[in-house]
Design a protein around this motif. Sequence first.
Motif, PDB file in Angstrom:
ATOM      1  N   ILE A   1     -11.173   9.877  -7.763  1.00  0.00           N
ATOM      2  CA  ILE A   1      -9.729  10.143  -7.717  1.00  0.00           C
ATOM      3  C   ILE A   1      -9.087   9.377  -8.862  1.00  0.00           C
ATOM      4  O   ILE A   1      -9.362   8.197  -9.059  1.00  0.00           O
ATOM      5  CB  ILE A   1      -9.126   9.683  -6.373  1.00  0.00           C
ATOM      6  CG1 ILE A   1      -9.772  10.438  -5.223  1.00  0.00           C
ATOM      7  CG2 ILE A   1      -7.604   9.870  -6.377  1.00  0.00           C
ATOM      8  CD1 ILE A   1      -9.387   9.902  -3.855  1.00  0.00           C
ATOM      9  N   THR A   2      -8.242  10.064  -9.616  1.00  0.00           N
ATOM     10  CA  THR A   2      -7.487   9.445 -10.693  1.00  0.00           C
ATOM     11  C   THR A   2      -6.031   9.346 -10.255  1.00  0.00           C
ATOM     12  O   THR A   2      -5.459  10.330  -9.800  1.00  0.00           O
ATOM     13  CB  THR A   2      -7.573  10.290 -11.983  1.00  0.00           C
ATOM     14  OG1 THR A   2      -8.947  10.449 -12.329  1.00  0.00           O
ATOM     15  CG2 THR A   2      -6.822   9.637 -13.118  1.00  0.00           C
TER      16      THR A   2
ATOM     17  N   THR B   1      -5.035   5.977  -0.272  1.00  0.00           N
ATOM     18  CA  THR B   1      -4.202   4.779  -0.206  1.00  0.00           C
ATOM     19  C   THR B   1      -4.468   3.949  -1.446  1.00  0.00           C
ATOM     20  O   THR B   1      -5.625   3.728  -1.813  1.00  0.00           O
ATOM     21  CB  THR B   1      -4.534   3.953   1.056  1.00  0.00           C
ATOM     22  OG1 THR B   1      -4.338   4.779   2.200  1.00  0.00           O
ATOM     23  CG2 THR B   1      -3.647   2.726   1.159  1.00  0.00           C
ATOM     24  N   ILE B   2      -3.396   3.533  -2.097  1.00  0.00           N
ATOM     25  CA  ILE B   2      -3.547   2.724  -3.302  1.00  0.00           C
ATOM     26  C   ILE B   2      -2.871   1.372  -3.108  1.00  0.00           C
ATOM     27  O   ILE B   2      -1.932   1.232  -2.331  1.00  0.00           O
ATOM     28  CB  ILE B   2      -2.959   3.431  -4.541  1.00  0.00           C
ATOM     29  CG1 ILE B   2      -1.459   3.685  -4.371  1.00  0.00           C
ATOM     30  CG2 ILE B   2      -3.700   4.717  -4.839  1.00  0.00           C
ATOM     31  CD1 ILE B   2      -0.773   4.191  -5.622  1.00  0.00           C
ATOM     32  N   LYS B   3      -3.391   0.397  -3.817  1.00  0.00           N
ATOM     33  CA  LYS B   3      -2.751  -0.913  -3.903  1.00  0.00           C
ATOM     34  C   LYS B   3      -2.292  -1.065  -5.347  1.00  0.00           C
ATOM     35  O   LYS B   3      -3.020  -0.692  -6.269  1.00  0.00           O
ATOM     36  CB  LYS B   3      -3.718  -2.029  -3.541  1.00  0.00           C
ATOM     37  CG  LYS B   3      -4.070  -2.062  -2.075  1.00  0.00           C
ATOM     38  CD  LYS B   3      -4.917  -3.260  -1.743  1.00  0.00           C
ATOM     39  CE  LYS B   3      -5.377  -3.184  -0.323  1.00  0.00           C
ATOM     40  NZ  LYS B   3      -4.592  -3.956   0.587  1.00  0.00           N
TER      41      LYS B   3
ATOM     42  N   ASP C   1       0.840  -1.187   0.000  1.00  0.00           N
ATOM     43  CA  ASP C   1       0.000   0.000   0.000  1.00  0.00           C
ATOM     44  C   ASP C   1       0.882   1.247   0.000  1.00  0.00           C
ATOM     45  O   ASP C   1       1.914   1.280   0.643  1.00  0.00           O
ATOM     46  CB  ASP C   1      -0.876   0.041   1.238  1.00  0.00           C
ATOM     47  CG  ASP C   1      -1.919  -1.068   1.272  1.00  0.00           C
ATOM     48  OD1 ASP C   1      -2.000  -1.830   0.307  1.00  0.00           O
ATOM     49  OD2 ASP C   1      -2.644  -1.146   2.270  1.00  0.00           O
ATOM     50  N   GLN C   2       0.431   2.256  -0.727  1.00  0.00           N
ATOM     51  CA  GLN C   2       1.115   3.543  -0.761  1.00  0.00           C
ATOM     52  C   GLN C   2       0.122   4.625  -0.361  1.00  0.00           C
ATOM     53  O   GLN C   2      -1.027   4.621  -0.807  1.00  0.00           O
ATOM     54  CB  GLN C   2       1.660   3.832  -2.166  1.00  0.00           C
ATOM     55  CG  GLN C   2       2.795   2.944  -2.589  1.00  0.00           C
ATOM     56  CD  GLN C   2       4.056   3.219  -1.798  1.00  0.00           C
ATOM     57  OE1 GLN C   2       4.379   4.345  -1.468  1.00  0.00           O
ATOM     58  NE2 GLN C   2       4.784   2.173  -1.494  1.00  0.00           N
ATOM     59  N   ASN C   3       0.549   5.560   0.466  1.00  0.00           N
ATOM     60  CA  ASN C   3      -0.271   6.688   0.888  1.00  0.00           C
ATOM     61  C   ASN C   3       0.131   7.890   0.027  1.00  0.00           C
ATOM     62  O   ASN C   3       1.226   8.406   0.158  1.00  0.00           O
ATOM     63  CB  ASN C   3      -0.036   6.955   2.370  1.00  0.00           C
ATOM     64  CG  ASN C   3      -1.066   7.857   2.969  1.00  0.00           C
ATOM     65  OD1 ASN C   3      -2.157   8.007   2.442  1.00  0.00           O
ATOM     66  ND2 ASN C   3      -0.725   8.476   4.073  1.00  0.00           N
TER      67      ASN C   3
ATOM     68  N   SER D   1      -6.325  -0.721  -6.659  1.00  0.00           N
ATOM     69  CA  SER D   1      -7.435  -0.085  -5.954  1.00  0.00           C
ATOM     70  C   SER D   1      -7.013   1.274  -5.411  1.00  0.00           C
ATOM     71  O   SER D   1      -5.839   1.520  -5.172  1.00  0.00           O
ATOM     72  CB  SER D   1      -7.941  -0.971  -4.808  1.00  0.00           C
ATOM     73  OG  SER D   1      -6.975  -1.079  -3.795  1.00  0.00           O
ATOM     74  N   ILE D   2      -8.023   2.146  -5.254  1.00  0.00           N
ATOM     75  CA  ILE D   2      -7.837   3.478  -4.712  1.00  0.00           C
ATOM     76  C   ILE D   2      -8.846   3.615  -3.574  1.00  0.00           C
ATOM     77  O   ILE D   2     -10.032   3.431  -3.769  1.00  0.00           O
ATOM     78  CB  ILE D   2      -8.109   4.567  -5.775  1.00  0.00           C
ATOM     79  CG1 ILE D   2      -7.229   4.369  -6.989  1.00  0.00           C
ATOM     80  CG2 ILE D   2      -7.938   5.953  -5.179  1.00  0.00           C
ATOM     81  CD1 ILE D   2      -7.612   5.236  -8.187  1.00  0.00           C
TER      82      ILE D   2
END
Length: 75
Positions: A60-61, A25-27, A1-3, A73-74
């Motif tokens: 969100i893009t 947070t994205i995966k 995961d990235q914030n 995922s977002i």
Amino acid sequence: DQNVPVTAENLGANLALTDAISNTTIKIRTTKDLSAVQAKDFTARIDLSGLENGSHKVPITVTSTLPNTQILSIN
């Protein structure tokens, strides 16, 4: 995961954001070593063009500068 921080774009001239935009947070899936992946490798944006006064939910893009990276995922 990235914030990842989210940036608002195209806010109308006479409008203002009343709430702070939180990070998202994205995966991801990537061929890179995950320990080398950083939030700065991604850009998250919301497009506010055409919106009038009021409350809105906008998507969100997220884009990435990393090759062979897929956003799963977002949140």
